[in-house]
Scaffold this motif. Structure first.
Motif, PDB file in Angstrom:
ATOM      1  N   TRP A 132     -12.054  -0.601 -11.053  1.00 48.99           N
ATOM      2  CA  TRP A 132     -11.331  -0.348  -9.866  1.00 48.99           C
ATOM      3  C   TRP A 132     -10.964  -1.709  -9.217  1.00 48.99           C
ATOM      4  O   TRP A 132     -10.030  -2.048  -8.599  1.00 48.99           O
ATOM      5  CB  TRP A 132     -12.002   0.448  -8.958  1.00 48.99           C
ATOM      6  CG  TRP A 132     -11.582   0.577  -7.440  1.00 48.99           C
ATOM      7  CD1 TRP A 132     -10.549   1.597  -7.211  1.00 48.99           C
ATOM      8  CD2 TRP A 132     -11.767  -0.220  -6.096  1.00 48.99           C
ATOM      9  NE1 TRP A 132     -10.155   1.592  -6.206  1.00 48.99           N
ATOM     10  CE2 TRP A 132     -10.739   0.609  -5.426  1.00 48.99           C
ATOM     11  CE3 TRP A 132     -12.464  -1.072  -5.993  1.00 48.99           C
ATOM     12  CZ2 TRP A 132     -10.721   0.066  -4.059  1.00 48.99           C
ATOM     13  CZ3 TRP A 132     -12.379  -1.487  -4.647  1.00 48.99           C
ATOM     14  CH2 TRP A 132     -11.492  -0.967  -3.732  1.00 48.99           C
ATOM     15  N   ARG A 157      -2.167   2.853   7.935  1.00 44.95           N
ATOM     16  CA  ARG A 157      -2.551   2.837   6.432  1.00 44.95           C
ATOM     17  C   ARG A 157      -3.493   1.475   6.356  1.00 44.95           C
ATOM     18  O   ARG A 157      -4.498   1.222   6.072  1.00 44.95           O
ATOM     19  CB  ARG A 157      -1.814   3.263   5.292  1.00 44.95           C
ATOM     20  CG  ARG A 157      -2.453   3.311   4.087  1.00 44.95           C
ATOM     21  CD  ARG A 157      -1.313   3.771   3.003  1.00 44.95           C
ATOM     22  NE  ARG A 157      -0.588   4.928   3.402  1.00 44.95           N
ATOM     23  CZ  ARG A 157       0.428   4.993   3.852  1.00 44.95           C
ATOM     24  NH1 ARG A 157       1.289   4.000   3.682  1.00 44.95           N
ATOM     25  NH2 ARG A 157       1.218   6.291   3.817  1.00 44.95           N
ATOM     26  N   TYR A 158      -2.516   0.400   6.574  1.00 40.76           N
ATOM     27  CA  TYR A 158      -3.075  -1.024   6.280  1.00 40.76           C
ATOM     28  C   TYR A 158      -4.172  -1.068   7.334  1.00 40.76           C
ATOM     29  O   TYR A 158      -5.349  -1.780   6.775  1.00 40.76           O
ATOM     30  CB  TYR A 158      -2.087  -2.072   6.661  1.00 40.76           C
ATOM     31  CG  TYR A 158      -2.270  -3.546   6.370  1.00 40.76           C
ATOM     32  CD1 TYR A 158      -2.367  -3.973   5.129  1.00 40.76           C
ATOM     33  CD2 TYR A 158      -3.257  -4.184   7.387  1.00 40.76           C
ATOM     34  CE1 TYR A 158      -2.845  -5.184   4.636  1.00 40.76           C
ATOM     35  CE2 TYR A 158      -3.557  -5.372   7.117  1.00 40.76           C
ATOM     36  CZ  TYR A 158      -3.217  -6.119   5.808  1.00 40.76           C
ATOM     37  OH  TYR A 158      -3.851  -7.098   5.590  1.00 40.76           O
ATOM     38  N   ALA A 215     -12.349  -2.065   3.881  1.00 38.78           N
ATOM     39  CA  ALA A 215     -12.694  -3.057   3.201  1.00 38.78           C
ATOM     40  C   ALA A 215     -14.032  -3.866   3.654  1.00 38.78           C
ATOM     41  O   ALA A 215     -14.789  -4.348   2.899  1.00 38.78           O
ATOM     42  CB  ALA A 215     -11.558  -4.238   2.990  1.00 38.78           C
ATOM     43  N   LEU A 274      -2.831  -4.153  -5.495  1.00 36.68           N
ATOM     44  CA  LEU A 274      -3.523  -3.152  -4.779  1.00 36.68           C
ATOM     45  C   LEU A 274      -3.565  -1.922  -5.257  1.00 36.68           C
ATOM     46  O   LEU A 274      -3.474  -0.562  -4.727  1.00 36.68           O
ATOM     47  CB  LEU A 274      -3.170  -3.151  -3.405  1.00 36.68           C
ATOM     48  CG  LEU A 274      -3.200  -4.371  -2.634  1.00 36.68           C
ATOM     49  CD1 LEU A 274      -2.396  -4.546  -1.241  1.00 36.68           C
ATOM     50  CD2 LEU A 274      -4.628  -4.866  -2.561  1.00 36.68           C
ATOM     51  N   TYR A 305      -5.859   1.278  -4.672  1.00 31.51           N
ATOM     52  CA  TYR A 305      -5.776   2.001  -3.072  1.00 31.51           C
ATOM     53  C   TYR A 305      -4.570   3.020  -3.179  1.00 31.51           C
ATOM     54  O   TYR A 305      -4.503   3.706  -2.308  1.00 31.51           O
ATOM     55  CB  TYR A 305      -5.292   1.174  -2.276  1.00 31.51           C
ATOM     56  CG  TYR A 305      -6.402   0.054  -1.653  1.00 31.51           C
ATOM     57  CD1 TYR A 305      -7.577   0.694  -1.363  1.00 31.51           C
ATOM     58  CD2 TYR A 305      -6.629  -1.204  -1.554  1.00 31.51           C
ATOM     59  CE1 TYR A 305      -8.938  -0.251  -0.788  1.00 31.51           C
ATOM     60  CE2 TYR A 305      -7.550  -2.125  -1.302  1.00 31.51           C
ATOM     61  CZ  TYR A 305      -8.722  -1.473  -0.640  1.00 31.51           C
ATOM     62  OH  TYR A 305      -9.817  -2.210  -0.162  1.00 31.51           O
ATOM     63  N   VAL A 351      -7.504   0.710   5.997  1.00 32.17           N
ATOM     64  CA  VAL A 351      -7.919  -0.117   4.738  1.00 32.17           C
ATOM     65  C   VAL A 351      -8.512  -1.340   5.013  1.00 32.17           C
ATOM     66  O   VAL A 351      -9.666  -1.776   4.398  1.00 32.17           O
ATOM     67  CB  VAL A 351      -6.764   0.029   3.578  1.00 32.17           C
ATOM     68  CG1 VAL A 351      -7.302  -1.020   2.433  1.00 32.17           C
ATOM     69  CG2 VAL A 351      -6.552   1.277   3.116  1.00 32.17           C
ATOM     70  N   SER A 409     -11.072  -7.236   0.065  1.00 31.63           N
ATOM     71  CA  SER A 409     -11.358  -5.886  -0.767  1.00 31.63           C
ATOM     72  C   SER A 409     -12.353  -6.281  -1.888  1.00 31.63           C
ATOM     73  O   SER A 409     -12.197  -6.238  -3.069  1.00 31.63           O
ATOM     74  CB  SER A 409     -10.288  -5.101  -1.282  1.00 31.63           C
ATOM     75  OG  SER A 409      -9.295  -4.694  -0.442  1.00 31.63           O
ATOM     76  N   LEU A 436       0.834  -1.058  -0.136  1.00 31.85           N
ATOM     77  CA  LEU A 436       0.023  -0.058  -0.040  1.00 31.85           C
ATOM     78  C   LEU A 436       0.899   1.186   0.116  1.00 31.85           C
ATOM     79  O   LEU A 436       0.525   2.211  -0.561  1.00 31.85           O
ATOM     80  CB  LEU A 436      -1.029  -0.137   1.166  1.00 31.85           C
ATOM     81  CG  LEU A 436      -2.172  -0.839   1.362  1.00 31.85           C
ATOM     82  CD1 LEU A 436      -2.698  -0.879   2.605  1.00 31.85           C
ATOM     83  CD2 LEU A 436      -2.947  -0.619   0.027  1.00 31.85           C
ATOM     84  N   LEU A 481      -5.159   6.438  -1.862  1.00 31.77           N
ATOM     85  CA  LEU A 481      -5.172   6.833  -0.430  1.00 31.77           C
ATOM     86  C   LEU A 481      -4.042   6.524   0.375  1.00 31.77           C
ATOM     87  O   LEU A 481      -3.899   7.111   1.463  1.00 31.77           O
ATOM     88  CB  LEU A 481      -6.305   5.704   0.156  1.00 31.77           C
ATOM     89  CG  LEU A 481      -7.703   5.471  -0.428  1.00 31.77           C
ATOM     90  CD1 LEU A 481      -8.208   4.247   0.325  1.00 31.77           C
ATOM     91  CD2 LEU A 481      -8.349   6.858   0.101  1.00 31.77           C
ATOM     92  N   ILE A 511      -7.434  -3.571  -8.088  1.00 36.13           N
ATOM     93  CA  ILE A 511      -6.952  -4.289  -6.858  1.00 36.13           C
ATOM     94  C   ILE A 511      -6.264  -5.480  -6.987  1.00 36.13           C
ATOM     95  O   ILE A 511      -5.232  -5.691  -6.240  1.00 36.13           O
ATOM     96  CB  ILE A 511      -8.139  -4.680  -5.769  1.00 36.13           C
ATOM     97  CG1 ILE A 511      -8.745  -2.970  -5.477  1.00 36.13           C
ATOM     98  CG2 ILE A 511      -7.939  -4.997  -4.515  1.00 36.13           C
ATOM     99  CD1 ILE A 511      -7.998  -2.153  -4.721  1.00 36.13           C
TER     100      ILE A 511
END
Length: 531
Positions: A177, A91-92, A99, A72, A75, A95, A145, A39, A78, A181
């Protein structure tokens, strides 16, 4: 309100991870470490090298090294704010929670679009977002996700039903999208819609509405897919292991018992199914138990005559088809005739998917919608029944899908701190030892500046990296130093606290005199300067 409720439920299900954002990671210290780096790299690359996005800092000197697993990419926006290890972990965590919230919201919106009330739609959201199977997916963010799948289908149904081009385009954009991912879920969704949408219109006998929005949406999906496919095709050309062998796929194909096997993290069904779990080759992928409450409610939904018969048949058919596909295939025996083998052999890109069980995502979505239909059937029998039926159904579904019980919560171990002196070393660098667990740590720590690493951790390890590491057991000696200099590696780091039982445990007895390199001890690190 839906977004607030979905996020609130995610927070409740994974409490107290919320209290430790930036320090703890969900489930374990395996893949979450690497995906936190993944990410972070997305945000870094989007700002600093958008035209060379897939050329990540792992597996030096390889090319397109981000394409060695689901990347990914969706993402990346973000991941722009923040810097360093703590930001990567936080961040992980965020997310991960989002998700689950998106999965709940997506299934809720789809259930509403299919004519169900708010209470029943909440059950659909819970049964999809918190199906027991997802407990083992805490380190597979590309699988968690999945919320864009039901949401995209809902937008497409609503757009085509009402002839609203904006909704149609938004639906196809969400498909794009989901592809961004990862192909593990994006490819099955895309193929299913490209076959399913024309088939539905043909069966209904209606002219296609919103043709411009459809064309623009499909073009968007095609552009995104083509852009993402180029580095993956390059990796497929360079790395023979990128096409999963039949033996590899068969390893994950254990047959119907997977549907009766729950995760050990499940406080209700985990102990009951321990015997089924004990000899599984890949427990995290082969615990596909959908929950008794969901199955019973789904059975009621299948038989609810107030719901369109064609819709019920389609959902039941989808659940059965994807359940069968989730079993994969065997190299020998009757299992070699399972239909997944045809997808593996015939559909472009499918042979790169390692784990058939991840198609269970679509099985759980169909079951969740049928379960919502079952709740609607129960509440339709008498006025006021929804007041107690919906909460009870929600409680039963969430209890079976929860990873916590009396005295315990869903695991949230503390992320490892980077050792002092690691940041700022001259790169490219090699860190030893280089086991899978070690490499995950190194990747996470590399989010502080993203130095180029010989190390890396993906679902595919490049053959070049394997050969480099095989030649390092004697480091430092003339052969290994010469090989590293040819690769322009400038620094080698030994993590002294992780060397027990490795070839470098006796590093003090390996002199550097005459090798033209310098050695320094920095805290827990032994740093070799090859310049």
């Amino acid at each position: 309100m839906l977004a607030i409720g979905a996020i609130g439920l995610a927070v409740a299900m994974f409490w107290p991870l919320v209290l430790h954002l930036g320090s703890d990671l969900p489930k374990d210290m395996g893949d979450p470490l690497a995906q936190a780096w993944q990410l972070a790299w997305g945000g870094h690359a989007l700002v600093t090298q958008p035209l060379d996005f897939f050329q990540s800092n792992q597996f030096w000197p390889g090319r397109d090294t981000l394409a060695l697993s689901d990347a990914l990419v969706g993402y990346a926006p973000l991941a722009i704010p923040g810097h360093g290890v703590e930001a990567a972990v936080a961040r992980y965590d965020v997310v991960f929670l989002l998700a689950s919230a998106l999965a709940f919201a997506g299934a809720y919106v789809l259930a509403r679009e299919l004519g169900l009330g708010a209470g029943a739609a909440c059950v659909a959201g819970a049964a999809f977002a918190y199906t027991p199977w997802r407990l083992e997916q805490g380190g597979h963010l590309q699988i968690l996700s999945s919320g864009a799948i039901p949401l995209a289908i809902a937008l497409l149904i609503g757009g085509y039903r009402r002839d609203r081009g904006g909704l149609v385009y938004a639906g196809w954009a969400l498909v794009a999208w989901q592809v961004s991912i990862g192909f593990s879920l994006g490819l099955p969704l895309l193929l299913g819609l490209l076959v399913g949408v024309p088939l539905v219109w043909w069966r209904l006998g209606r002219p296609l509405v919103a043709p411009r929005a459809t064309a623009a949406g499909i073009a968007t999906v095609a552009i995104v897919t083509a852009f993402l496919a180029v580095p993956y095709l390059q990796v497929r050309s360079d790395e023979p292991d990128s096409r999963r062998s039949p033996q590899t796929v068969a390893t994950y194909s254990v047959g119907p018992r997977a549907f009766a096997t729950a995760s050990s993290l499940n406080p209700i069904w985990g102990p009951v199914t321990a015997g089924l779990r004990k000899d599984l080759p890949a427990v995290a992928e082969q615990t596909l138990f959908p929950g008794i409450a969901t199955l019973l409610l789904a059975a009621l939904g299948v038989a609810w005559t107030a719901w369109p018969r064609g819709l019920r048949r389609a959902l039941l058919g989808a659940a059965v088809v994807f359940a069968v596909l989730s079993m994969g295939f065997e190299v020998h025996g009757l299992g070699r005739f399972l239909p997944y083998r045809a997808l593996y052999e015939l559909v472009p890109g499918w042979s790169g998917i390692r784990v058939p069980e991840r198609l269970h995502t679509f099985t759980t979505l169909a079951l969740a919608l049928l379960a919502a239909g079952g709740v609607a059937r129960l509440t339709a029998r008498r006025a006021g029944a929804a007041r107690w039926i919906v909460p009870l159904a929600l409680l039963a579904v969430l209890a079976e899908g929860a990873g916590f019980g009396p005295g315990r919560w869903y695991p949230h171990p503390r992320a490892p701190l980077a050792p002092a002196g690691l940041a700022g070393l001259a790169d490219p660098l090699l860190e030893l030892p280089a086991t899978a667990d070690d490499n995950r740590r190194y990747l996470l720590w590399s989010t502080d500046g993203f130095p180029r690493l010989v190390n890396g951790r993906s679902s595919i390890t490049p053959w070049r990296t394997t050969r480099i590491l095989e030649g390092m057991t004697g480091f430092p000696d003339r052969t290994s130093v010469a090989a590293l200099r040819r690769l322009k590696v400038r620094t080698v780091v030994l993590h002294a606290d992780r060397l027990v039982g490795t070839p470098w445990a006796q590093w003090r007895n390996r002199p550097v005199a005459g090798l033209g390199i310098a050695r320094a001890i920095v805290g827990r690190l032994v740093v070799y300067d090859l310049r």
